[in-house]
Enzyme design. Structure first.
Site, PDB file in Angstrom:
ATOM      1  N   ARG A  40      -1.422  -3.641   9.559  1.00  0.00           N
ATOM      2  CA  ARG A  40      -1.677  -2.600  10.567  1.00  0.00           C
ATOM      3  C   ARG A  40      -2.930  -1.782  10.238  1.00  0.00           C
ATOM      4  O   ARG A  40      -3.672  -1.351  11.123  1.00  0.00           O
ATOM      5  CB  ARG A  40      -0.443  -1.671  10.609  1.00  0.00           C
ATOM      6  CG  ARG A  40      -0.273  -0.864  11.851  1.00  0.00           C
ATOM      7  CD  ARG A  40       1.148  -0.295  11.955  1.00  0.00           C
ATOM      8  NE  ARG A  40       1.845  -0.226  10.669  1.00  0.00           N
ATOM      9  CZ  ARG A  40       1.901   0.859   9.904  1.00  0.00           C
ATOM     10  NH1 ARG A  40       1.317   1.957  10.252  1.00  0.00           N
ATOM     11  NH2 ARG A  40       2.578   0.831   8.749  1.00  0.00           N
ATOM     12  N   CYS A 130       7.386  11.576  -9.586  1.00  0.00           N
ATOM     13  CA  CYS A 130       6.587  12.796  -9.688  1.00  0.00           C
ATOM     14  C   CYS A 130       7.352  13.978 -10.290  1.00  0.00           C
ATOM     15  O   CYS A 130       6.745  14.853 -10.919  1.00  0.00           O
ATOM     16  CB  CYS A 130       6.014  13.183  -8.340  1.00  0.00           C
ATOM     17  SG  CYS A 130       7.199  13.194  -7.006  1.00  0.00           S
ATOM     18  N   HIS A 261       5.128  20.250  -7.211  1.00  0.00           N
ATOM     19  CA  HIS A 261       6.493  20.420  -7.704  1.00  0.00           C
ATOM     20  C   HIS A 261       6.484  21.428  -8.861  1.00  0.00           C
ATOM     21  O   HIS A 261       5.534  21.478  -9.656  1.00  0.00           O
ATOM     22  CB  HIS A 261       7.037  19.100  -8.263  1.00  0.00           C
ATOM     23  CG  HIS A 261       7.396  18.080  -7.217  1.00  0.00           C
ATOM     24  ND1 HIS A 261       7.349  18.312  -5.870  1.00  0.00           N
ATOM     25  CD2 HIS A 261       7.847  16.797  -7.348  1.00  0.00           C
ATOM     26  CE1 HIS A 261       7.749  17.235  -5.205  1.00  0.00           C
ATOM     27  NE2 HIS A 261       8.042  16.293  -6.079  1.00  0.00           N
TER      28      HIS A 261
END
Ligand code: 2RA
Length: 354
Positions: A40, A130, A261
């Site tokens: 795509r 993460c 985070h």
């Protein structure tokens, strides 16, 4: 000859950060840099280090001539295609969860266990999740000095951990609640979000509004009360630090922050540790920035450090009722050190092999 680098998932959220990192490196060790994505996105033009490159479709021949292939794609795509890249002669550095706990795949953080890259029987090296990564530079440095024995954390995870969908959901919800004086009556935030036409059922945040809220659910539910992010913190910390029986308990929470985070860390060590000695350890590590002047209101927060590469550490305290235990707060950009940067650093270290 300079090695050829491939970036699989070049048009995704982490892939885009990866290209930004490559573009802003003072120098890179690569000959060709090949951008690979789903069919795509094939044909898209992206400028890398001043040169326009065309994204090619993911296919076995896309890996021909590639020395190192970095993967920033969903687990199932990595599971299928990282072995294809290896079969075509590349070393794969994978940022998905597909191989992290595979005994034949090292899980590498360059500041903590760089030597593990050599031990890769499958030709694949994994990048941690993460949430784990956001604290690992700090924990690894302390472990080297004081020997970690127990780890208890609470995370404050940003919406972008759930990808572009998470970012879009948070911005949509913030628009829906802004300026309405909401949040003092149970259900008023939920009603406003739904009235704005946003689907909570399809939200990545467990059917719960994230705006003006915190959500104690991150990742998928794994049974016995645990979510996948909490189990990843436990399993990955043990593997990276090389402490198979490390006692770990984690509570992972999503907060209305776009990117970066944070974690509140309660870490216990075999050796005596003081705030002063911990400060020295943090100051000695190049990838850590210590911001620890609470009396002047100086500590790391996501809004102040987002977009940065380091691990930011502050609020370092000796736990009052727990011997040899430190409490501290860390912030790390979950798209940079938490994903793209660590993957790139591993690839960059590997480049010296070619
Ligand atoms: C999250 N740690 O924040 C995950 C992303 N890999 O949802």
């Amino acid at each position: 000859m300079a090695p050829t680098l491939a970036l699989v998932g070049a048009t995704g959220a982490v892939g885009t950060v990866m290209i930004d990192i490559i573009n802003n490196r003072e120098s890179v060790p690569w000959g060709e840099i090949r951008l690979i994505a789903s069919p795509r996105s094939a044909g898209k033009k992206i400028t890398v280090r001043g040169e326009e490159r065309t994204v090619v479709a993911l296919a076995p021949e896309a890996f021909d001539g590639v020395d190192i292939a970095m993967f920033d794609v969903p687990d199932e795509v990595s599971a299928e295609w990282a072995p294809v890249a290896v079969a075509r002669g590349a070393v794969a550095v994978d940022n998905s969860g597909a191989f992290r706990m595979d005994d034949e795949v090292p899980l590498v953080v360059p500041e903590v266990n760089p030597g593990k890259v050599a031990d890769r029987p499958k030709g694949i090296i994994a990048n941690p999740n993460c949430t784990t990564l956001s604290m690992m530079a700090a924990l690894g440095a302390l472990h080297r000095e004081f020997q970690l024995t127990e780890l208890v954390i609470a995370s404050y995870q940003a919406a972008s951990g759930a990808g572009q969908e998470g970012i879009d959901q948070l911005y949509g919800e913030l628009d829906a609640v802004a300026g309405k004086g909401l949040g003092a009556r149970a259900g008023d935030v939920r009603a406003a979000v739904e009235a704005a036409g946003l689907s909570l059922a399809d939200s990545p945040f467990a059917g719960t509004p994230l705006a003006l809220n915190v959500v104690p659910s991150a990742g998928s539910y794994k049974g016995d009360g645990w979510f996948s992010e909490e189990l990843k913190v436990r399993n990955e910390s043990r593997k990276i630090l090389g402490i198979p029986d490390l006692k770990v308990s984690a509570t992972c929470v999503r907060v209305p922050v776009v990117t970066t985070h944070s974690l509140a860390v309660h870490a216990t060590f075999a050796r005596e540790v003081t705030v002063e000695s911990a400060h020295k350890v943090f100051e000695a590590q190049q990838s850590i920035v210590l911001i620890d002047e609470p009396e002047r209101g100086r500590f790391p927060t996501p809004a102040d450090v987002v977009g940065g590469d380091p691990t930011y550490v502050g609020r370092v305290r000796q736990a009052l009722d727990f011997p040899n235990t430190l409490d501290f707060f860390v912030c790390g950009d979950n798209l940079r050190k938490g994903a793209a940067l660590n993957t790139y650093e591993v690839a960059e270290n590997l480049a010296t092999e070619f």
